[in-house]
Design a protein around this motif. Structure first.
Motif, PDB file in Angstrom:
ATOM      1  N   ASP A  52      81.197  43.405  -8.453  1.00 29.70           N
ATOM      2  CA  ASP A  52      80.733  42.187  -9.107  1.00 29.70           C
ATOM      3  C   ASP A  52      79.577  42.548 -10.038  1.00 29.70           C
ATOM      4  O   ASP A  52      79.188  43.715 -10.153  1.00 29.70           O
ATOM      5  N   VAL A  58      83.724  44.251  -4.118  1.00 32.78           N
ATOM      6  CA  VAL A  58      84.529  43.062  -3.864  1.00 32.78           C
ATOM      7  C   VAL A  58      85.909  43.549  -3.452  1.00 32.78           C
ATOM      8  O   VAL A  58      86.513  44.382  -4.139  1.00 32.78           O
ATOM      9  N   ASP A  62      87.845  40.052   1.480  1.00 31.32           N
ATOM     10  CA  ASP A  62      86.698  39.142   1.443  1.00 31.32           C
ATOM     11  C   ASP A  62      87.130  37.685   1.318  1.00 31.32           C
ATOM     12  O   ASP A  62      86.345  36.781   1.615  1.00 31.32           O
ATOM     13  N   PHE A  63      88.360  37.454   0.873  1.00 32.88           N
ATOM     14  CA  PHE A  63      88.825  36.099   0.575  1.00 32.88           C
ATOM     15  C   PHE A  63      89.899  35.596   1.534  1.00 32.88           C
ATOM     16  O   PHE A  63      90.560  34.596   1.255  1.00 32.88           O
ATOM     17  N   GLU A  88      90.019  28.705 -15.564  1.00 26.92           N
ATOM     18  CA  GLU A  88      88.787  27.988 -15.196  1.00 26.92           C
ATOM     19  C   GLU A  88      89.099  26.552 -14.770  1.00 26.92           C
ATOM     20  O   GLU A  88      88.620  26.089 -13.742  1.00 26.92           O
ATOM     21  N   VAL A  99      90.411  31.036  -4.855  1.00 24.78           N
ATOM     22  CA  VAL A  99      89.498  31.980  -5.515  1.00 24.78           C
ATOM     23  C   VAL A  99      90.273  32.617  -6.650  1.00 24.78           C
ATOM     24  O   VAL A  99      91.386  33.110  -6.447  1.00 24.78           O
ATOM     25  N   LEU A 101      89.886  35.658  -8.988  1.00 19.21           N
ATOM     26  CA  LEU A 101      89.144  36.888  -9.210  1.00 19.21           C
ATOM     27  C   LEU A 101      89.582  37.462 -10.553  1.00 19.21           C
ATOM     28  O   LEU A 101      90.700  37.959 -10.694  1.00 19.21           O
ATOM     29  N   HIS A 122      83.612  28.664 -12.391  1.00 19.89           N
ATOM     30  CA  HIS A 122      84.451  28.608 -11.189  1.00 19.89           C
ATOM     31  C   HIS A 122      85.244  29.892 -10.935  1.00 19.89           C
ATOM     32  O   HIS A 122      85.946  29.988  -9.939  1.00 19.89           O
ATOM     33  N   ARG A 124      85.508  34.030 -10.316  1.00 17.57           N
ATOM     34  CA  ARG A 124      84.762  35.145  -9.716  1.00 17.57           C
ATOM     35  C   ARG A 124      85.004  36.373 -10.599  1.00 17.57           C
ATOM     36  O   ARG A 124      86.136  36.851 -10.696  1.00 17.57           O
ATOM     37  N   ALA A 126      84.648  40.308 -11.872  1.00 22.82           N
ATOM     38  CA  ALA A 126      84.480  41.668 -11.361  1.00 22.82           C
ATOM     39  C   ALA A 126      84.907  42.658 -12.445  1.00 22.82           C
ATOM     40  O   ALA A 126      85.602  42.299 -13.394  1.00 22.82           O
TER      41      ALA A 126
END
Length: 183
Positions: A52, A58, A62-63, A88, A99, A101, A122, A124, A126
């Protein structure tokens, strides 16, 4: 990104789009392949680690418990930039269960920071440590997106730019988010 890596990804992407008979982003729907490929539904997705903006690792694990969309993109990729606002809007509809990513395939953070700013709160963000992650996930070019269920298994993949906040893909994500939601 410049040089052979960028040229290789761009060429691979053009060949993939040509092979799939895909229409450019924003073109009207025409007969042809569906936007989402579900041939690998239920398959395990190879693990990977990206970073990140703070440099923290990441991982997909994790999700767990949330539907995840992994979007491989780059600032130099026109279709990637066109689809980002639609991702978005989709993420804003499902803030607790989804999520997204957005994994940049740029060489470093500077072009990403110039493009991203605060326009996608909104999503994430990376950065991929190398270009092997995209190919490890099956990408022939960018953009390339995987939709994963709450257990990290593949639901579908989209090997080209798309409009995520309406139509077939928005409906697929809404159904996926609705499955397994805590009542």
């Amino acid at each position: 990104m410049s040089g052979p890596r960028r040229s290789g990804l761009v060429m691979a992407g053009l060949l993939a789009v040509a092979a799939l008979g895909a229409a450019p982003v924003g073109a009207s729907a025409q007969p042809g392949p569906p936007a989402a490929i579900t041939r690998f539904k239920g398959a395990a997705v190879p693990s990977f680690v990206v970073s990140d903006r703070a440099g923290k690792p990441v991982r997909l694990a994790d999700f767990r418990g949330r539907v995840v969309i992994v979007n491989m993109w780059a600032t130099w990729c026109g279709p990637c930039r066109v689809e980002m606002p639609t991702l978005e809007r989709l993420a804003a509809r499902h803030p607790k269960d989804l999520v997204i990513l957005a994994v940049s395939n740029d060489d470093d953070w500077s072009p990403v920071d110039r493009y991203w700013k605060t326009q996608f709160p909104h999503l994430r963000l990376a950065l991929a440590p190398d270009r092997n992650i995209a190919s490890k996930l099956g990408a022939l070019g960018l953009p390339y997106t995987l939709i994963l269920d709450r257990d990290g298994k593949e639901i579908a993949r989209v090997p080209r730019g798309a409009e995520w906040d309406e139509g077939e893909l928005a409906a697929l994500v809404a159904r996926s988010v609705g499955k397994g939601r805590a009542s």
